[in-house]
Scaffold this motif. Structure first.
Motif, PDB file in Angstrom:
ATOM      1  N   LEU A  58      40.714  51.735  75.432  1.00  0.00           N
ATOM      2  CA  LEU A  58      40.352  51.531  74.027  1.00  0.00           C
ATOM      3  C   LEU A  58      40.534  52.789  73.184  1.00  0.00           C
ATOM      4  CD1 LEU A  58      37.263  49.154  74.072  1.00  0.00           C
ATOM      5  CD2 LEU A  58      39.650  48.616  73.537  1.00  0.00           C
ATOM      6  N   HIS A  59      40.182  53.936  73.719  1.00  0.00           N
ATOM      7  CA  HIS A  59      40.334  55.177  72.946  1.00  0.00           C
ATOM      8  C   HIS A  59      41.807  55.401  72.594  1.00  0.00           C
ATOM      9  CE1 HIS A  59      39.311  59.122  71.465  1.00  0.00           C
ATOM     10  NE2 HIS A  59      40.282  59.634  72.199  1.00  0.00           N
ATOM     11  N   GLU A  60      42.668  55.231  73.566  1.00  0.00           N
ATOM     12  CA  GLU A  60      44.115  55.397  73.341  1.00  0.00           C
ATOM     13  C   GLU A  60      44.644  54.334  72.375  1.00  0.00           C
ATOM     14  OE1 GLU A  60      48.219  54.462  75.737  1.00  0.00           O
ATOM     15  OE2 GLU A  60      46.444  54.972  76.909  1.00  0.00           O
ATOM     16  N   ILE A  61      44.247  53.087  72.591  1.00  0.00           N
ATOM     17  CA  ILE A  61      44.709  51.982  71.741  1.00  0.00           C
ATOM     18  C   ILE A  61      44.247  52.190  70.305  1.00  0.00           C
ATOM     19  CG2 ILE A  61      44.463  49.510  71.294  1.00  0.00           C
ATOM     20  CD1 ILE A  61      44.322  49.144  74.398  1.00  0.00           C
ATOM     21  N   ASP A  62      42.963  52.535  70.128  1.00  0.00           N
ATOM     22  CA  ASP A  62      42.441  52.759  68.779  1.00  0.00           C
ATOM     23  C   ASP A  62      43.141  53.935  68.107  1.00  0.00           C
ATOM     24  OD1 ASP A  62      40.778  50.624  69.236  1.00  0.00           O
ATOM     25  OD2 ASP A  62      38.918  51.796  69.248  1.00  0.00           O
ATOM     26  N   GLY A  63      43.462  54.953  68.871  1.00  0.00           N
ATOM     27  CA  GLY A  63      44.191  56.097  68.312  1.00  0.00           C
ATOM     28  C   GLY A  63      45.558  55.698  67.804  1.00  0.00           C
ATOM     29  N   ALA A  64      46.261  54.867  68.556  1.00  0.00           N
ATOM     30  CA  ALA A  64      47.581  54.400  68.124  1.00  0.00           C
ATOM     31  C   ALA A  64      47.466  53.560  66.853  1.00  0.00           C
ATOM     32  CB  ALA A  64      48.241  53.599  69.241  1.00  0.00           C
ATOM     33  N   ILE A  65      46.455  52.718  66.799  1.00  0.00           N
ATOM     34  CA  ILE A  65      46.239  51.883  65.609  1.00  0.00           C
ATOM     35  C   ILE A  65      45.899  52.774  64.411  1.00  0.00           C
ATOM     36  CG2 ILE A  65      44.771  50.117  64.577  1.00  0.00           C
ATOM     37  CD1 ILE A  65      44.513  48.923  67.477  1.00  0.00           C
ATOM     38  N   ASP A  66      45.015  53.745  64.609  1.00  0.00           N
ATOM     39  CA  ASP A  66      44.649  54.668  63.529  1.00  0.00           C
ATOM     40  C   ASP A  66      45.866  55.412  62.981  1.00  0.00           C
ATOM     41  OD1 ASP A  66      41.920  54.156  63.318  1.00  0.00           O
ATOM     42  OD2 ASP A  66      41.351  55.737  64.737  1.00  0.00           O
ATOM     43  N   LEU A  85      44.101  43.260  67.218  1.00  0.00           N
ATOM     44  CA  LEU A  85      45.049  44.378  67.289  1.00  0.00           C
ATOM     45  C   LEU A  85      45.019  45.054  68.652  1.00  0.00           C
ATOM     46  CD1 LEU A  85      44.515  45.970  63.770  1.00  0.00           C
ATOM     47  CD2 LEU A  85      46.621  44.903  64.620  1.00  0.00           C
ATOM     48  N   ARG A  86      43.844  45.232  69.200  1.00  0.00           N
ATOM     49  CA  ARG A  86      43.731  45.859  70.524  1.00  0.00           C
ATOM     50  C   ARG A  86      44.441  45.036  71.588  1.00  0.00           C
ATOM     51  NH1 ARG A  86      37.279  47.381  70.160  1.00  0.00           N
ATOM     52  NH2 ARG A  86      37.535  49.492  69.335  1.00  0.00           N
ATOM     53  N   LEU A  87      44.208  43.744  71.565  1.00  0.00           N
ATOM     54  CA  LEU A  87      44.839  42.875  72.551  1.00  0.00           C
ATOM     55  C   LEU A  87      46.355  42.865  72.373  1.00  0.00           C
ATOM     56  CD1 LEU A  87      44.799  40.782  74.813  1.00  0.00           C
ATOM     57  CD2 LEU A  87      44.226  39.051  73.087  1.00  0.00           C
ATOM     58  N   ALA A  88      46.807  42.755  71.143  1.00  0.00           N
ATOM     59  CA  ALA A  88      48.254  42.720  70.892  1.00  0.00           C
ATOM     60  C   ALA A  88      48.919  44.034  71.282  1.00  0.00           C
ATOM     61  CB  ALA A  88      48.517  42.407  69.420  1.00  0.00           C
ATOM     62  N   TYR A  89      48.288  45.151  70.947  1.00  0.00           N
ATOM     63  CA  TYR A  89      48.852  46.444  71.325  1.00  0.00           C
ATOM     64  C   TYR A  89      48.967  46.555  72.841  1.00  0.00           C
ATOM     65  CZ  TYR A  89      49.644  51.430  71.750  1.00  0.00           C
ATOM     66  OH  TYR A  89      50.188  52.659  72.079  1.00  0.00           O
ATOM     67  N   TYR A  90      47.926  46.132  73.528  1.00  0.00           N
ATOM     68  CA  TYR A  90      47.959  46.145  74.986  1.00  0.00           C
ATOM     69  C   TYR A  90      49.136  45.314  75.504  1.00  0.00           C
ATOM     70  CZ  TYR A  90      46.799  45.214  79.822  1.00  0.00           C
ATOM     71  OH  TYR A  90      46.866  45.094  81.188  1.00  0.00           O
ATOM     72  N   PRO A 120      46.060  37.536  58.864  1.00  0.00           N
ATOM     73  CA  PRO A 120      47.401  37.405  59.441  1.00  0.00           C
ATOM     74  C   PRO A 120      48.397  38.438  58.911  1.00  0.00           C
ATOM     75  CG  PRO A 120      46.522  35.250  58.916  1.00  0.00           C
ATOM     76  CD  PRO A 120      45.575  36.258  58.322  1.00  0.00           C
ATOM     77  N   SER A 121      48.410  38.665  57.611  1.00  0.00           N
ATOM     78  CA  SER A 121      49.358  39.635  57.059  1.00  0.00           C
ATOM     79  C   SER A 121      48.964  41.063  57.447  1.00  0.00           C
ATOM     80  CB  SER A 121      49.480  39.494  55.546  1.00  0.00           C
ATOM     81  OG  SER A 121      48.236  39.685  54.918  1.00  0.00           O
ATOM     82  N   PHE A 122      47.671  41.346  57.481  1.00  0.00           N
ATOM     83  CA  PHE A 122      47.205  42.668  57.901  1.00  0.00           C
ATOM     84  C   PHE A 122      47.609  42.944  59.350  1.00  0.00           C
ATOM     85  CE2 PHE A 122      43.826  45.276  59.874  1.00  0.00           C
ATOM     86  CZ  PHE A 122      44.024  46.457  59.155  1.00  0.00           C
ATOM     87  N   ILE A 123      47.332  41.998  60.230  1.00  0.00           N
ATOM     88  CA  ILE A 123      47.679  42.133  61.653  1.00  0.00           C
ATOM     89  C   ILE A 123      49.191  42.321  61.811  1.00  0.00           C
ATOM     90  CG2 ILE A 123      47.760  40.877  63.870  1.00  0.00           C
ATOM     91  CD1 ILE A 123      44.916  41.742  63.163  1.00  0.00           C
ATOM     92  N   VAL A 126      50.292  45.900  60.594  1.00  0.00           N
ATOM     93  CA  VAL A 126      49.919  46.991  61.501  1.00  0.00           C
ATOM     94  C   VAL A 126      50.763  46.935  62.768  1.00  0.00           C
ATOM     95  CG1 VAL A 126      48.065  47.943  62.941  1.00  0.00           C
ATOM     96  CG2 VAL A 126      47.564  47.194  60.596  1.00  0.00           C
ATOM     97  N   LEU A 127      50.905  45.751  63.337  1.00  0.00           N
ATOM     98  CA  LEU A 127      51.684  45.645  64.575  1.00  0.00           C
ATOM     99  C   LEU A 127      53.156  45.968  64.369  1.00  0.00           C
ATOM    100  CD1 LEU A 127      50.024  42.506  66.208  1.00  0.00           C
ATOM    101  CD2 LEU A 127      49.678  44.927  66.792  1.00  0.00           C
ATOM    102  N   ALA A 128      53.700  45.637  63.208  1.00  0.00           N
ATOM    103  CA  ALA A 128      55.100  45.975  62.927  1.00  0.00           C
ATOM    104  C   ALA A 128      55.311  47.484  62.960  1.00  0.00           C
ATOM    105  CB  ALA A 128      55.510  45.407  61.574  1.00  0.00           C
TER     106      ALA A 128
END
Length: 131
Positions: A58-66, A85-90, A120-123, A126-128
């Motif tokens: 989670l720390h790594e995933i949250d850092g990437a999202i941030d 977002l965490r699940l999708a990033y994983y 949906p647009s926010f997710i 961010v994922l893009a």
């Protein structure tokens, strides 16, 4: 269960992390799967393995999202959106069986079902940036 149903159940259990500390997650898992009659042992193992592989990251995933969500750090995000977002990033970074576009599309579908109107647009946005 279908892959989509497994993903949705993984999301739901991962969301429990927002209300319980890591030490309680095994107990939460037990209560969660007990309440779902349609889960066979293979489905239970999939959800367990996925959630308990995400939690220590989670720390790594949250850092990437941030790093990509300017003005919307994880501390300010809605808990549903953050969990998606965490699940999708994983799935994008650690699961070689799921192509990135599929992980993004499935995250947007979860956001439509569980998030707010703008989720949906926010997710998707961010994922893009994380690809």
């Amino acid at each position: 269960m279908t892959r989509r149903e497994l993903r949705e159940n993984t999301f739901k259990l991962l969301f429990h992390k927002e209300f319980h500390d890591s030490g309680e997650m095994e107990e939460q898992y037990g209560l969660f799967v007990e309440a779902i009659e349609a889960m066979n042992d293979s489905d239970k193992k999939f959800v367990h393995d996925r959630v308990f592989d995400i939690l220590p990251r989670l720390h790594e995933i949250d850092g990437a999202i941030d790093n990509v969500s300017h003005g919307w750090k994880t501390s300010r995000m809605g808990r549903v959106d953050l969990t998606i977002l965490r699940l999708a990033y994983y799935e994008m970074k650690y699961d070689d069986t799921i192509p990135e576009p599929v992980a993004i599309n499935e995250a947007v579908e979860l956001a439509k079902k569980y998030g707010g109107d703008d989720s949906p647009s926010f997710i998707n946005g961010v994922l893009a940036k994380l690809t």
